[in-house]
Design a protein around this motif. Structure first.
Motif, PDB file in Angstrom:
ATOM      1  N   TRP A   1       0.833  -1.211   0.000  1.00 54.61           N
ATOM      2  CA  TRP A   1       0.000   0.000   0.000  1.00 54.61           C
ATOM      3  C   TRP A   1       0.861   1.251   0.000  1.00 54.61           C
ATOM      4  N   ARG A   2       1.942   1.243   0.772  1.00 59.87           N
ATOM      5  CA  ARG A   2       2.819   2.425   0.806  1.00 59.87           C
ATOM      6  C   ARG A   2       3.440   2.687  -0.559  1.00 59.87           C
ATOM      7  N   LEU A   3       3.837   1.621  -1.229  1.00 60.21           N
ATOM      8  CA  LEU A   3       4.452   1.788  -2.543  1.00 60.21           C
ATOM      9  C   LEU A   3       3.424   2.266  -3.565  1.00 60.21           C
ATOM     10  N   LEU A   4       2.219   1.729  -3.503  1.00 60.72           N
ATOM     11  CA  LEU A   4       1.165   2.175  -4.420  1.00 60.72           C
ATOM     12  C   LEU A   4       0.798   3.633  -4.161  1.00 60.72           C
ATOM     13  N   GLU A   5       0.793   4.040  -2.908  1.00 58.54           N
ATOM     14  CA  GLU A   5       0.523   5.440  -2.583  1.00 58.54           C
ATOM     15  C   GLU A   5       1.609   6.342  -3.167  1.00 58.54           C
ATOM     16  N   GLU A   6       2.852   5.880  -3.086  1.00 55.41           N
ATOM     17  CA  GLU A   6       3.971   6.627  -3.663  1.00 55.41           C
ATOM     18  C   GLU A   6       3.803   6.785  -5.179  1.00 55.41           C
ATOM     19  N   ILE A   7       3.376   5.721  -5.841  1.00 55.63           N
ATOM     20  CA  ILE A   7       3.172   5.764  -7.296  1.00 55.63           C
ATOM     21  C   ILE A   7       2.048   6.733  -7.644  1.00 55.63           C
TER      22      ILE A   7
END
Length: 571
Positions: free
Chosen positions: A453-459
């Protein structure tokens, strides 16, 4: 062969895409200024272009061989290795207290990539040594560190990793090698190991093997594995190579590629070894080396992809064939639309894979510098993606590079085929890419998807930022991230067999979405107009759409696979 070190591309990614400025802003790495980074990359590029690249064909045409128990290496490899060691490149990330430079892993990985592109067969030797330095630094006793680390860091000695046995490949827990206590703090190691890269070399005064073996009373499976340091030559009172230990190379594998890299079958016959770390905790110690090596192997795939692309581009610019649609052009096949498509997609693939891998390396450095759990989780999540996608990119781009050459690509004299033969092993070793994908949907989702989720939020935040400059590309990347989010939610609700059945396409989708994110960041930093932006458009329009098909396969589940009886696979 033509090889041009991608120094400018690496510098751009570090400065504008991967977040290397966060690393250099930490107290741990504050001395790594932009000038230092440029100097390191430039000097490494010169070494690769001028010293290592000329050895690429020599290693292929004059392979390493076993002669009267001695591994004879390819012509020029001794001088090439010495140039690596004397230049301090085996010390780049090593601890300063043992003679290392203590520089970030990100720079070490960038250098590894360039060395891999120049001569992968030789690069394997220092790569394994760097991994061993990492493992010993974390797990070895002070006495072992004091004796072995300075010699490994300087490149005076080299290191290997001994896991695999004939009956124990990916199932490491099935290994049978035995370590019996000798009563003096040492152990007698007996067993056989296979696929040992650079298990011996005629120009190396000593080689240090890290060997997995079982104590006599060890529990079964991976819970009963310990790690031992076994030198080829036992150090004397001064620490110099002394008497030969009970370890020898009994044969070298005849491989599809990497002919200059001796891949040994090793026999341990009561060889003297020292325990590294705790009893029955060898896998934890070895994984320190393997995790380093997995990102290093990602860089190998990317490095070979860069070299193959450079080779294909040189051919495409010189070869003239048929009429092209470019008015006033040179008439080279570079002007044909399909050749241009292949070269553009190859360049976009290499950029994306490189950016993902360097972003992973930045996460590792941030974990080291700050100790923050979020960085550790990010690094752990990105590692299987970087390894699998980096090596898959190496195979794909090397194959496309052969295609650009046409029929001559299949003729060995052009050198195009060697890239594909050399790189094909990288999706297999250091944990097959299928295992990387299973790790992603298994261990890496055990946090309930928090790291994802953190990585998707970053994207998605990156896409929102880029909307003002490149609204169409940003919209596609944002939508792809949402699709990936939905499939991640699906994965979290499924049994592990269903996850494993879709693991490889799920990882591939992550690589596509991350690649789009990295390209978009590069284009945004450029202002939306220029060669980075043009390349981003190639990736988003031509390659990113593949994520949708990958996610559909990822959600197909396992039922259809197991509906086939074993006999149904036969014709």
């Amino acid at each position: 062969m033509t090889y041009r070190a991608p120094v400018d591309d690496i510098r751009y990614i570090l400065a504008h895409v991967a977040g290397f400025d966060e690393v250099t802003a930490t107290e741990r790495f504050a001395d790594v200024t932009p000038d230092v980074t440029t100097q390191i990359l430039t000097e490494a590029g010169k070494l690769c272009e001028e010293v290592l690249a000329p050895l690429q064909r020599a290693g292929d045409l004059a392979p390493a061989r076993l002669e009267n128990g001695v591994v004879r290496t390819s012509p020029g490899f001794d001088a090439g290795y010495r140039a690596i060691a004397d230049g301090g490149w085996t010390a780049i990330t090593a601890p300063p207290e043992f003679g290392g430079m203590g520089l970030p892993q990100t720079l070490g990985m960038a250098v590894n990539e360039m060395m891999s592109g120049a001569c992968l067969s030789l690069q394997l030797c220092p790569l394994l040594t760097l991994g061993q330095i990492e493992a010993l630094s974390h797990h070895a006793s002070d006495e072992i560190k004091a004796l072995y680390l300075p010699r490994l860091v300087s490149g005076a000695w080299s290191g290997t990793m001994n896991l695999t046995e004939p009956q124990a490949g990916s199932d490491v827990g099935a290994l049978r090698s035995v370590a019996r206590p000798k009563g003096d703090g040492t152990y007698a190691i007996t067993g056989q190991k296979i696929y040992i890269s650079w298990g011996d070399a005629d120009f190396m005064p000593n080689i240090v093997h890290l060997v997995l073996a079982r104590l006599p009373d060890a529990p079964p499976g991976t819970r009963g594995i310990s790690l031992f340091l076994v030198p080829r030559n036992l150090p004397d009172a001064n620490g110099d190579p002394g008497a030969r230990n009970g370890v020898r190379v009994i044969s070298l594998e005849h491989k599809m590629g990497l002919h200059g890299s001796p891949t040994a079958v090793m026999e341990y016959d009561g060889a003297t070894g020292w325990l590294v770390g705790e009893e029955n905790r060898g896998m934890a110690a070895m994984f320190t080396m393997m995790n380093n090596a997995r990102l290093g192997v990602a860089m190998q795939g990317i490095g070979v992809a860069e070299a193959a692309l450079s080779h294909a581009l040189s051919h495409a610019a010189a070869r003239r064939q048929g009429q092209t649609p470019v008015q006033g052009g040179s008439g080279a096949i570079l002007d044909h639309a399909d050749i241009r498509r292949m070269l553009a997609c190859m360049r976009a693939e290499v950029f994306a894979a490189r950016a993902i891998a360097l972003s992973c390396a930045v996460s590792i450095d941030m974990q080291t510098a700050t100790g923050a759990a979020e960085w550790a989780a990010r690094a752990a999540f990105l590692t299987p993606i970087a390894k699998a996608h980096g090596t898959d990119t190496g195979v794909l781009v090397a194959s496309m590079a052969m295609q650009v050459h046409g029929g001559m690509g299949y003729v060995e004299e052009t050198g195009a085929a060697q890239y594909l033969r050399d790189v094909r092993v990288t999706p297999i070793y250091e944990g097959t890419n299928g295992i990387q994908a299973m790790d992603l949907v298994g261990r890496k989702l055990m946090d309930g998807g928090e790291a994802a989720w953190r990585l998707l939020e970053e994207i998605e935040q990156g896409a929102e930022m880029a909307r003002a400059v490149l609204p169409d590309l940003a919209g596609e990347v944002w939508a792809a991230a949402e699709s990936l989010r939905e499939t991640t939610e699906w994965m979290l609700t499924r049994e592990m067999t269903d996850r494993f059945a879709g693991a490889v396409p799920y990882l591939r989708a992550w690589a596509r979405v991350l690649g789009g994110h990295m390209h978009l960041a590069a284009a945004y930093a450029e202002g939306g107009c220029g060669r980075r932006s043009a390349l981003a458009r190639v990736f988003v329009e031509r390659l990113l759409p593949e994520h949708a098909a990958a996610l559909a396969e990822a959600r197909a589940g396992a039922e259809g696979l197991y509906a086939l009886a074993d006999d149904d696979f036969a014709a």
